[in-house]
Write an enzyme that holds these catalytic residues in place. Sequence first.
Site, PDB file in Angstrom:
ATOM      1  N   GLU A  30      -5.444   4.961   3.420  1.00 31.46           N
ATOM      2  CA  GLU A  30      -4.081   5.436   3.130  1.00 31.46           C
ATOM      3  C   GLU A  30      -4.083   6.917   2.754  1.00 31.46           C
ATOM      4  O   GLU A  30      -5.147   7.506   2.527  1.00 31.46           O
ATOM      5  CB  GLU A  30      -3.472   4.617   1.996  1.00 31.46           C
ATOM      6  CG  GLU A  30      -4.221   4.736   0.676  1.00 31.46           C
ATOM      7  CD  GLU A  30      -3.328   4.476  -0.537  1.00 31.46           C
ATOM      8  OE1 GLU A  30      -2.281   5.139  -0.660  1.00 31.46           O
ATOM      9  OE2 GLU A  30      -3.698   3.626  -1.366  1.00 31.46           O
ATOM     10  N   VAL A 111       0.018   1.721   0.674  1.00 31.96           N
ATOM     11  CA  VAL A 111      -0.586   0.515   1.236  1.00 31.96           C
ATOM     12  C   VAL A 111       0.390  -0.123   2.228  1.00 31.96           C
ATOM     13  O   VAL A 111       0.015  -0.498   3.345  1.00 31.96           O
ATOM     14  CB  VAL A 111      -0.976  -0.479   0.111  1.00 31.96           C
ATOM     15  CG1 VAL A 111      -1.363  -1.836   0.686  1.00 31.96           C
ATOM     16  CG2 VAL A 111      -2.110   0.097  -0.727  1.00 31.96           C
ATOM     17  N   ASP A 143      11.264  -4.516  -9.772  1.00 30.44           N
ATOM     18  CA  ASP A 143      10.286  -3.622  -9.144  1.00 30.44           C
ATOM     19  C   ASP A 143       9.047  -4.389  -8.690  1.00 30.44           C
ATOM     20  O   ASP A 143       8.142  -4.669  -9.475  1.00 30.44           O
ATOM     21  CB  ASP A 143       9.896  -2.487 -10.108  1.00 30.44           C
ATOM     22  CG  ASP A 143       9.152  -1.376  -9.393  1.00 30.44           C
ATOM     23  OD1 ASP A 143       8.784  -1.562  -8.209  1.00 30.44           O
ATOM     24  OD2 ASP A 143       8.935  -0.321 -10.014  1.00 30.44           O
ATOM     25  N   SER A 145       6.290  -4.095  -5.554  1.00 34.15           N
ATOM     26  CA  SER A 145       5.881  -3.187  -4.482  1.00 34.15           C
ATOM     27  C   SER A 145       6.045  -3.828  -3.107  1.00 34.15           C
ATOM     28  O   SER A 145       5.735  -5.010  -2.909  1.00 34.15           O
ATOM     29  CB  SER A 145       4.429  -2.779  -4.673  1.00 34.15           C
ATOM     30  OG  SER A 145       4.010  -1.996  -3.581  1.00 34.15           O
ATOM     31  N   ARG A 146       6.490  -3.028  -2.168  1.00 29.41           N
ATOM     32  CA  ARG A 146       6.585  -3.462  -0.773  1.00 29.41           C
ATOM     33  C   ARG A 146       5.194  -3.828  -0.224  1.00 29.41           C
ATOM     34  O   ARG A 146       5.086  -4.579   0.748  1.00 29.41           O
ATOM     35  CB  ARG A 146       7.232  -2.350   0.058  1.00 29.41           C
ATOM     36  CG  ARG A 146       7.359  -2.638   1.541  1.00 29.41           C
ATOM     37  CD  ARG A 146       8.387  -3.724   1.851  1.00 29.41           C
ATOM     38  NE  ARG A 146       8.108  -4.334   3.136  1.00 29.41           N
ATOM     39  CZ  ARG A 146       8.701  -5.424   3.615  1.00 29.41           C
ATOM     40  NH1 ARG A 146       9.641  -6.024   2.920  1.00 29.41           N
ATOM     41  NH2 ARG A 146       8.378  -5.902   4.775  1.00 29.41           N
ATOM     42  N   LYS A 164      -3.891  -2.574 -10.817  1.00 22.99           N
ATOM     43  CA  LYS A 164      -3.967  -1.914 -12.110  1.00 22.99           C
ATOM     44  C   LYS A 164      -3.174  -2.670 -13.156  1.00 22.99           C
ATOM     45  O   LYS A 164      -2.153  -3.262 -12.840  1.00 22.99           O
ATOM     46  CB  LYS A 164      -3.363  -0.526 -11.954  1.00 22.99           C
ATOM     47  CG  LYS A 164      -4.340   0.517 -12.292  1.00 22.99           C
ATOM     48  CD  LYS A 164      -3.732   1.849 -12.147  1.00 22.99           C
ATOM     49  CE  LYS A 164      -4.186   2.482 -10.877  1.00 22.99           C
ATOM     50  NZ  LYS A 164      -3.478   2.154  -9.724  1.00 22.99           N
TER      51      LYS A 164
END
Length: 307
Positions: A30, A111, A143, A145-146, A164
């Site tokens: 990435e 990602v 929230d 993440s995609r 994390k």
Amino acid sequence: MNKEVLKKYVDYSDEVKKAMEEGRPIVALESTIISHGMPYPMNLETAKAVEEIIRKEGATPATTAIINGRIKVGLSEEELKFMATSKDIIKCSRRDYPYIVANKLNGGTTVASTIITCAIAGIKVFVTGGIGGVHRGAEKTFDISRDLQELANNEVLVVCAGAKSILDIGLTLEYLETFGVPVLGMRTEEMPAFFTRRSGFKLDYEVKSEEEAANIASTKWELGLNGGIVVANPIPEESQMDEDKINTAIKEALVEAEEKGIHGKETTPFLLQKVLEATEGKSLEANIALVKHNAEVGAKIAVAMNK
Ligand code: PSU
Ligand code: MN
């Protein structure tokens, strides 16, 4: 996807083109980690070192990005430097992708969007530091993440050092389970927590070798069980951070983010930056060590998968 149409949008580096023609293993990388995840010059040095590790293991690195609206699979040295230094780079997830391409802008691929590029290019192995996930407090902020949905929907194996603890690791694992994404611990029984080897969350499956991970991925896809796989590879023992120190830094960062009203795509880079400051750069050292370790494991998996 229509190959002829894609030619209009996608550029392959010479190195990647050649590897594809010869049917050799390729590992995607990435670029948000370069543009937004690490400061210059460590971001550039790390990006180059990681590519070198992948070459040494006998695979070809394909760092992805969007530059001037061109979808890049493999970057030249000059392009890597651009990604590491330009202030004109948008953090690019799925929803940003068409806007950036259509308007000929620059995107650092997360990602999520690296997985999209992998699907376009037919790359099956992708190495990163940490995946995005369900954020703490997601029941209020929504929230998530995609990254997780792209993992659910595409045939790609992603090597990471876990998630994390700025995230809710337990909820992230639940979400992956719901969407059918296997999480394999690489020589560990526990989900690693990025800066540390342990999170307290036990995984269902430990794999003992890269070959085993490659075989499970190939089996999944041959069976038509499409979608991704996470290989969770803990940070090397000697690079691990002190758990209390890192957790204190994360807690303080979360409080500051809330006070400042940081939200949406700013959240992850903000938290990373704050943790970096609070640990006087120690978190960056750990981050670099774990990405390099992931590159080695990912390249070995790509080589095994190619056999
Ligand atoms: N974790 C890191 N460094 C990073 C990221 C995550 O340690 O740079 C980046 C990755 O590109 C990941 C993205 O895909 O943050 C997730 O962002 P969000 O939470 O906004 O989906
Ligand atoms: Mn988010």
